[in-house]
Write an enzyme that holds these catalytic residues in place. Structure first.
Site, short mmCIF file in Angstrom:
data_model
loop_
_atom_site.label_atom_id
_atom_site.label_comp_id
_atom_site.label_asym_id
_atom_site.label_seq_id
_atom_site.Cartn_x
_atom_site.Cartn_y
_atom_site.Cartn_z
NE ARG A 104 10.30 5.06 0.25
CZ ARG A 104 10.35 3.76 0.47
NH1 ARG A 104 9.24 3.06 0.49
NH2 ARG A 104 11.49 3.15 0.67
CB THR A 108 6.88 9.13 8.15
OG1 THR A 108 7.17 9.85 6.94
CG2 THR A 108 7.16 10.02 9.34
CG ASP A 200 17.51 4.65 -3.59
OD1 ASP A 200 17.19 5.12 -2.50
OD2 ASP A 200 17.33 5.27 -4.68
CG ASP A 203 20.82 6.40 -4.04
OD1 ASP A 203 20.68 7.61 -4.29
OD2 ASP A 203 20.82 5.93 -2.89
#
Ligand code: PRP
Ligand code: URA
Length: 209
Positions: A104, A108, A200, A203
């Protein structure tokens, strides 16, 4: 119209609690994602077709059932989808595994494809696209587009945690794709993260930051 299944199995919900917990370390996080993926694979394969065969038990001949040779393709969205692959392969070991790499763009929030490698017989396979997170839905939609562009006809999408926004986005773009979710969360925050979510996923799986 796409169907949306939210799994409420107690084992899935229990393990998901520890996956969400910020104090859960990388090793345990990885193990729990693997376990939940196996449990979800059990549910997602409920509609697999069976056929009758005759076998001999030690007692007598018997009619019994086996899977009727459906070809499955498993497609993790890189990177975090990789964390779900082994758990699913425990139940569907003959599945072929394709990979679609997307990230991603942090500005944006739009997905950018950087890799795609799929089994050669795409048109003959039933695909399960996997990613722990369905947030805006951009990555899932792009991965499904990518598969369809290459000829895939039957696709399911499976994730651990989804935001309502992501579910709507996939349902709208791909009404033929059923969605399987372990938990449907409240919303997205301003950074496109699922609330409460798990942070995340990539991560936490790979220990990066
Ligand atoms: C995460 C996650 C999904 C995507 C979901 O990946 O694993 O692929 O975000 O967000 P979306 O629904 O808004 O598209 P990320 O882009 O962080 O890449 P990574 O797996 O390489 O960390
Ligand atoms: N990607 C993640 O890894 N987590 C989120 O909450 C949203 C997108």
């Amino acid at each position: 119209m796409a169907k949306v299944y939210v799994f409420d199995h107690p084992l899935i919900q229990h393990k998901l609690t520890y996956i969400r917990d910020k104090n859960t370390g990388t090793k345990e996080f990885r193990e729990l994602v693997d376990e939940v993926a196996t449990l979800m694979a059990f549910e997602i394969t409920r509609d697999m077709p069976l056929e009758d065969i005759t076998i001999e038990t030690p007692v007598c001949p018997a009619q019994s059932k086996v899977l009727s040779g459906k070809k499955i393709g498993l497609v993790p969205i890189l990177r975090a989808g990789i964390g779900m692959v082994d758990g699913i392969l425990k139940l569907i070991p003959a599945a072929k595994v394709g990979h679609i790499g997307l990230y991603r763009d942090p500005e944006t929030l739009k997905p950018v494809e950087y890799y795609a490698k799929l089994p050669s017989d795409v048109e003959e396979r039933d695909f399960i696209v996997v990613d722990p997170m369905l947030a805006t839905g951009g990555s899932a939609n792009e991965a499904i587009n990518s598969l369809k562009k290459r000829g895939a006809k039957h696709i399911k999408f499976m994730c651990l945690i989804a935001a309502p926004e992501g579910v709507e986005a996939v349902k709208t773009a791909h009404p033929d794709v059923d969605i399987y979710i372990a938990a449907l969360d409240e919303k997205l925050n301003d950074h496109g993260y699922i609330v409460p979510g798990l942070g995340d996923a990539g991560d936490r799986l790979f220990g990066t930051k």
